[in-house]
Design a protein around this motif. Structure first.
Motif, PDB file in Angstrom:
ATOM      1  N   ARG A 183       0.804  -1.214   0.000  1.00 27.73           N
ATOM      2  CA  ARG A 183       0.000   0.000   0.000  1.00 27.73           C
ATOM      3  C   ARG A 183       0.838   1.265   0.000  1.00 27.73           C
ATOM      4  N   THR A 184       2.157   1.115   0.065  1.00 29.48           N
ATOM      5  CA  THR A 184       3.047   2.268  -0.027  1.00 29.48           C
ATOM      6  C   THR A 184       4.321   1.836  -0.741  1.00 29.48           C
ATOM      7  N   SER A 185       5.033   2.814  -1.246  1.00 28.43           N
ATOM      8  CA  SER A 185       6.266   2.560  -1.988  1.00 28.43           C
ATOM      9  C   SER A 185       7.479   2.710  -1.080  1.00 28.43           C
ATOM     10  N   VAL A 186       8.588   2.133  -1.506  1.00 24.23           N
ATOM     11  CA  VAL A 186       9.850   2.296  -0.790  1.00 24.23           C
ATOM     12  C   VAL A 186      10.426   3.665  -1.153  1.00 24.23           C
ATOM     13  N   SER A 187      10.660   4.487  -0.162  1.00 24.77           N
ATOM     14  CA  SER A 187      11.282   5.796  -0.374  1.00 24.77           C
ATOM     15  C   SER A 187      12.799   5.632  -0.318  1.00 24.77           C
TER      16      SER A 187
ATOM     17  N   LEU B 127      17.540   3.253   2.373  1.00 24.46           N
ATOM     18  CA  LEU B 127      18.782   3.362   3.146  1.00 24.46           C
ATOM     19  C   LEU B 127      18.677   2.581   4.453  1.00 24.46           C
ATOM     20  N   LYS B 128      17.549   2.727   5.140  1.00 19.70           N
ATOM     21  CA  LYS B 128      17.347   2.036   6.416  1.00 19.70           C
ATOM     22  C   LYS B 128      17.285   0.520   6.230  1.00 19.70           C
ATOM     23  N   LEU B 129      16.552   0.071   5.215  1.00 16.65           N
ATOM     24  CA  LEU B 129      16.444  -1.366   4.971  1.00 16.65           C
ATOM     25  C   LEU B 129      17.789  -1.949   4.542  1.00 16.65           C
ATOM     26  N   GLY B 130      18.511  -1.209   3.712  1.00 12.31           N
ATOM     27  CA  GLY B 130      19.824  -1.656   3.283  1.00 12.31           C
ATOM     28  C   GLY B 130      20.773  -1.841   4.454  1.00 12.31           C
ATOM     29  N   ALA B 131      20.789  -0.875   5.351  1.00 14.16           N
ATOM     30  CA  ALA B 131      21.655  -0.966   6.531  1.00 14.16           C
ATOM     31  C   ALA B 131      21.213  -2.097   7.452  1.00 14.16           C
ATOM     32  N   THR B 132      19.920  -2.262   7.623  1.00 11.12           N
ATOM     33  CA  THR B 132      19.378  -3.280   8.529  1.00 11.12           C
ATOM     34  C   THR B 132      19.681  -4.695   8.050  1.00 11.12           C
ATOM     35  N   PHE B 133      19.514  -4.924   6.755  1.00  8.14           N
ATOM     36  CA  PHE B 133      19.635  -6.285   6.232  1.00  8.14           C
ATOM     37  C   PHE B 133      20.908  -6.519   5.408  1.00  8.14           C
ATOM     38  N   ARG B 134      21.848  -5.575   5.497  1.00  8.75           N
ATOM     39  CA  ARG B 134      23.117  -5.691   4.771  1.00  8.75           C
ATOM     40  C   ARG B 134      22.918  -5.902   3.274  1.00  8.75           C
TER      41      ARG B 134
END
Length: 95
Positions: free
Chosen positions: A46-50, A55-62
Motif C-alpha cells: 500500500r506504499t512505496s519504498v522511499s 537506506l534504512k532497509l539496506g543498513a538493517t539487512f546488509r
C-alpha cells in the motif's frame, strides 16, 4: 517490457527477510525507528519504498539501498506500462 508483474519490495521484505529471521513487523518498525503502520503498508503493497526507507532497509539487512529502490522501480514501471498500454513510436531510426 515485462509481461510478468515484478515482485513488490514489501513481498521481498516479508518472504526473504522477516519470515526467515522470525522478525515481526513491529520488531522491524522499532529497529527502523518508524511506526509499525509504515512497515505494514510496505509489506502489504500500500506504499512505496522511499529513498530514506531504502537506506534504512539496506543498513538493517546488509543489502544495498539500490536493491530496494530497483525493486520499487520495477513495480512502478510495470504499473505505468499497464496504465499506458501502447507507447509512442521512436522518432529516430537506428542506422
Amino acid at each position: 517490457m515485462r509481461t510478468r508483474k515484478p515482485t513488490a519490495p514489501g513481498e521481498i521484505l516479508s518472504e526473504e527477510f522477516l519470515i526467515p529471521l522470525g522478525m515481526t513487523q513491529k520488531q522491524l518498525a522499532d529497529h527502523l525507528g518508524c511506526d509499525v503502520k509504515v512497515v505494514n503498508r510496505l509489506v502489504n503493497g500500500r506504499t512505496s519504498v522511499s529513498a530514506e526507507m531504502a537506506l534504512k532497509l539496506g543498513a538493517t539487512f546488509r543489502t544495498s539501498p539500490e536493491f530496494w529502490l530497483n525493486a520499487q522501480k520495477a513495480v512502478d514501471l510495470f504499473k505505468a506500462q499497464q496504465k499506458l498500454g501502447e507507447l509512442p513510436p521512436p522518432v529516430l531510426k537506428a542506422s
